[in-house]
Motif scaffolding. Structure first.
Motif, PDB file in Angstrom:
ATOM      1  N   PHE A   1      49.781 -28.904   8.748  1.00 35.53           N
ATOM      2  CA  PHE A   1      50.423 -28.861  10.039  1.00 35.53           C
ATOM      3  C   PHE A   1      50.895 -29.750  11.019  1.00 35.53           C
ATOM      4  O   PHE A   1      49.997 -29.891  12.658  1.00 35.53           O
ATOM      5  N   HIS A   2      51.702 -30.283  11.330  1.00 33.52           N
ATOM      6  CA  HIS A   2      52.222 -31.682  12.013  1.00 33.52           C
ATOM      7  C   HIS A   2      53.798 -31.713  11.404  1.00 33.52           C
ATOM      8  O   HIS A   2      54.237 -31.430  10.651  1.00 33.52           O
ATOM      9  N   PHE A   3      54.323 -32.676  12.529  1.00 35.02           N
ATOM     10  CA  PHE A   3      55.269 -32.811  12.586  1.00 35.02           C
ATOM     11  C   PHE A   3      55.612 -34.033  11.571  1.00 35.02           C
ATOM     12  O   PHE A   3      54.791 -34.977  11.434  1.00 35.02           O
ATOM     13  N   SER A   4      56.927 -34.795  11.234  1.00 37.59           N
ATOM     14  CA  SER A   4      56.917 -36.072  10.458  1.00 37.59           C
ATOM     15  C   SER A   4      57.924 -37.188  10.904  1.00 37.59           C
ATOM     16  O   SER A   4      58.869 -36.364  11.061  1.00 37.59           O
ATOM     17  N   ARG A   5      58.251 -38.353  10.217  1.00 34.26           N
ATOM     18  CA  ARG A   5      59.222 -39.201  10.099  1.00 34.26           C
ATOM     19  C   ARG A   5      60.282 -38.971   9.118  1.00 34.26           C
ATOM     20  O   ARG A   5      59.480 -38.293   8.430  1.00 34.26           O
ATOM     21  N   PHE A   6      61.072 -39.132   8.678  1.00 35.62           N
ATOM     22  CA  PHE A   6      61.965 -38.756   7.233  1.00 35.62           C
ATOM     23  C   PHE A   6      62.974 -39.356   7.210  1.00 35.62           C
ATOM     24  O   PHE A   6      64.044 -40.509   8.736  1.00 35.62           O
ATOM     25  N   TYR A   7      62.733 -39.965   6.145  1.00 35.66           N
ATOM     26  CA  TYR A   7      64.185 -41.046   5.369  1.00 35.66           C
ATOM     27  C   TYR A   7      64.987 -40.225   5.024  1.00 35.66           C
ATOM     28  O   TYR A   7      64.949 -39.466   4.444  1.00 35.66           O
TER      29      TYR A   7
ATOM     30  N   GLY B   1      62.545 -35.711   1.327  1.00 33.74           N
ATOM     31  CA  GLY B   1      61.705 -34.407   0.790  1.00 33.74           C
ATOM     32  C   GLY B   1      60.878 -34.102   2.057  1.00 33.74           C
ATOM     33  O   GLY B   1      60.068 -35.340   2.263  1.00 33.74           O
ATOM     34  N   PHE B   2      60.139 -32.971   2.212  1.00 34.71           N
ATOM     35  CA  PHE B   2      59.703 -32.269   4.076  1.00 34.71           C
ATOM     36  C   PHE B   2      58.001 -32.595   2.919  1.00 34.71           C
ATOM     37  O   PHE B   2      57.801 -33.283   3.545  1.00 34.71           O
ATOM     38  N   ALA B   3      57.723 -31.950   1.696  1.00 30.14           N
ATOM     39  CA  ALA B   3      56.309 -32.037   1.486  1.00 30.14           C
ATOM     40  C   ALA B   3      56.294 -34.090   1.752  1.00 30.14           C
ATOM     41  O   ALA B   3      55.020 -34.136   1.671  1.00 30.14           O
ATOM     42  N   ALA B   4      57.120 -34.734   1.155  1.00 25.14           N
ATOM     43  CA  ALA B   4      56.695 -35.786   0.700  1.00 25.14           C
ATOM     44  C   ALA B   4      57.083 -36.721   1.716  1.00 25.14           C
ATOM     45  O   ALA B   4      55.886 -37.961   2.496  1.00 25.14           O
ATOM     46  N   SER B   5      57.741 -36.345   2.942  1.00 24.07           N
ATOM     47  CA  SER B   5      57.793 -36.820   4.553  1.00 24.07           C
ATOM     48  C   SER B   5      55.755 -36.274   5.142  1.00 24.07           C
ATOM     49  O   SER B   5      55.451 -37.097   5.732  1.00 24.07           O
ATOM     50  N   LEU B   6      55.407 -36.034   4.383  1.00 26.14           N
ATOM     51  CA  LEU B   6      54.403 -35.926   5.077  1.00 26.14           C
ATOM     52  C   LEU B   6      53.376 -36.577   5.018  1.00 26.14           C
ATOM     53  O   LEU B   6      52.907 -36.774   5.684  1.00 26.14           O
ATOM     54  N   ALA B   7      53.052 -36.308   3.973  1.00 27.90           N
ATOM     55  CA  ALA B   7      51.927 -36.898   2.814  1.00 27.90           C
ATOM     56  C   ALA B   7      52.508 -38.397   3.462  1.00 27.90           C
ATOM     57  O   ALA B   7      51.260 -38.809   3.888  1.00 27.90           O
ATOM     58  N   ARG B   8      53.186 -39.184   3.739  1.00 28.17           N
ATOM     59  CA  ARG B   8      53.707 -40.466   4.100  1.00 28.17           C
ATOM     60  C   ARG B   8      53.131 -40.409   5.475  1.00 28.17           C
ATOM     61  O   ARG B   8      52.569 -41.585   5.719  1.00 28.17           O
ATOM     62  N   HIS B   9      53.377 -38.917   6.743  1.00 27.54           N
ATOM     63  CA  HIS B   9      53.360 -39.260   7.512  1.00 27.54           C
ATOM     64  C   HIS B   9      51.365 -39.882   7.814  1.00 27.54           C
ATOM     65  O   HIS B   9      50.899 -40.825   8.642  1.00 27.54           O
ATOM     66  N   GLU B  10      51.033 -38.821   6.936  1.00 24.62           N
ATOM     67  CA  GLU B  10      48.905 -38.994   6.787  1.00 24.62           C
ATOM     68  C   GLU B  10      48.782 -40.563   5.911  1.00 24.62           C
ATOM     69  O   GLU B  10      47.587 -41.296   6.025  1.00 24.62           O
ATOM     70  N   HIS B  11      49.730 -40.479   5.168  1.00 24.83           N
ATOM     71  CA  HIS B  11      49.192 -42.173   4.073  1.00 24.83           C
ATOM     72  C   HIS B  11      49.533 -43.581   5.420  1.00 24.83           C
ATOM     73  O   HIS B  11      48.470 -44.164   5.810  1.00 24.83           O
ATOM     74  N   TYR B  12      49.895 -42.964   6.090  1.00 20.88           N
ATOM     75  CA  TYR B  12      50.903 -44.072   7.431  1.00 20.88           C
ATOM     76  C   TYR B  12      49.272 -44.075   8.124  1.00 20.88           C
ATOM     77  O   TYR B  12      49.201 -45.415   8.322  1.00 20.88           O
ATOM     78  N   LEU B  13      49.193 -43.218   8.563  1.00 21.39           N
ATOM     79  CA  LEU B  13      48.093 -43.152   9.395  1.00 21.39           C
ATOM     80  C   LEU B  13      47.210 -43.271   8.831  1.00 21.39           C
ATOM     81  O   LEU B  13      45.659 -44.861   9.322  1.00 21.39           O
ATOM     82  N   ALA B  14      46.350 -43.497   7.724  1.00 24.53           N
ATOM     83  CA  ALA B  14      45.162 -44.086   7.252  1.00 24.53           C
ATOM     84  C   ALA B  14      45.210 -45.033   6.897  1.00 24.53           C
ATOM     85  O   ALA B  14      44.210 -46.354   7.440  1.00 24.53           O
TER      86      ALA B  14
END
Length: 348
Positions: free
Chosen positions: A66-72, A76-89
């Motif tokens: 349940f969050h927003f994310s940046r996009f290249y 894909g939508f799911a890939a962007s969400l995951a990358r946003h989470e991985h970036y924080l980690a």
């Protein structure tokens, strides 16, 4: 106006959903400081009333993160969400074996992604029993029940629940905006961190361009509040000041929404299916289109009528439409950001 204390089998509570919209004036332009104070004082009922009603709608439109994310471009939508989470980690420097607290874990989507990415043990905390039950189910389905545990609790009382110095790291993804004060929740996070521990946050803020004395700016903030379960939207400077005030040292901060991305973070909310980045994302974007909203509007109303959803769910769903439009406007005008990133550390 606290709701009934009768707890349903799925964790939701009585008529809390029905009471939710009563915390705001029907005409949001007439909101007063006293209304803000009332919501802040009753933040538990505000937040839980919202998520008791909105969680299933979130999962329908946004999956389990349940969050927003940046996009290249083309991402894909799911890939962007995951990358946003991985970036924080990655920015936090999470390492295998760390014990990490997820403050405001939702239904556990980010916890599952970060546990896999960084090989850490995560405790997910949430004050909404309905979401905790769903988070446990999803973690088990993912085979991560031994690596992630989800507990019900109040993020304003972390030290009381876990004890001081209990975690190597703490993160919060678009969650601490629900707190009655940032100083309060950040202070609790500082207490439960070990000396030298790191705190990473994506914070919802009104930006420096937002002017509280401007009626249109204030109305925009209230539209975001009512449609997002937020007791009170606050300016970015207050978040920074709160981190410093409680004793954190900010090592890095950046409003990621200020980056010149070819695809804006709010694109999926615009409902323009021609902007879908991949074929799989047409459905996600369509759900926010005018026709998608009509289908959802009628489906939720029918399911509530026949008892498949609790009373009040439809009305909460209507506030989501208000938030969707306000968030897009806030993004376009740069008055709002859902991704002020701050990496902070507790002193040794």
């Amino acid at each position: 106006m606290p709701g009934s204390v009768t707890q349903l089998e799925d964790g939701r509570v009585g008529n809390r959903i029905e009471n939710y919209t009563g915390f705001w004036k029907k005409d949001l332009s007439k909101e007063s400081e006293q209304d803000n104070i009332s919501r802040v004082d009753n933040y538990t009922d505000v937040v839980n009333g919202y998520y008791d009603g909105a969680t299933e709608l979130y999962e329908y439109g946004w999956a389990q993160s349940f969050h927003f994310s940046r996009f290249y471009k083309g991402e894909g939508f799911a890939a962007s969400l995951a990358r946003h989470e991985h970036y924080l980690a990655a920015q936090m420097g999470l390492r295998p074996g760390m014990r990490v607290l997820d403050v405001g874990c939702g239904v556990g989507g980010p916890a599952c992604a970060i546990a896999r990415f960084a090989d850490v043990h995560i405790v997910g905390l949430n004050n909404n029993a309905f979401q905790i039950g769903r988070a446990r189910k999803y973690a088990k389905q993912a085979g991560l029940e031994d690596q992630i545990e989800f507990v019900t609790g109040d993020f304003m009382k972390l030290a009381e629940q876990f004890g001081e110095g209990s975690f190597d790291a703490v993160y919060a993804i678009e969650a601490t905006v629900h707190a009655p004060t940032w100083e309060g929740v950040y202070g609790e996070i500082l207490k439960v961190l070990k000396p030298g521990g790191v705190f990473g946050v994506y914070e919802w803020c009104m930006t420096d361009a937002w002017d509280a004395s401007n009626p249109e700016h204030k109305k925009l903030a209230h539209e975001i509040e009512i449609g997002s379960g937020v007791p009170e939207m606050r300016p970015l400077a207050k978040a920074r000041d709160a981190l410093n005030a409680v004793g954190f040292k900010i090592e890095h901060e950046e409003d990621l929404a200020e980056r010149s991305d070819p695809v804006p973070w709010y694109y999926a909310l615009e409902g323009d299916i021609s902007k879908a980045q991949t074929a799989w994302d047409y459905l996600t974007v369509w759900r926010m289109s005018w026709s998608g909203k009509i289908v959802t509007h009628n489906a939720v109303r029918l399911m509530e009528f026949v008892g498949m959803m609790p009373k009040g769910t439809w009305e909460v769903g209507e506030t989501l439409k208000v938030a969707g439009d306000a968030l897009v406007k806030g993004g376009q005008t740069k008055l709002f950001t859902p991704m002020w990133l701050a990496i902070s550390r507790k002193a040794l």
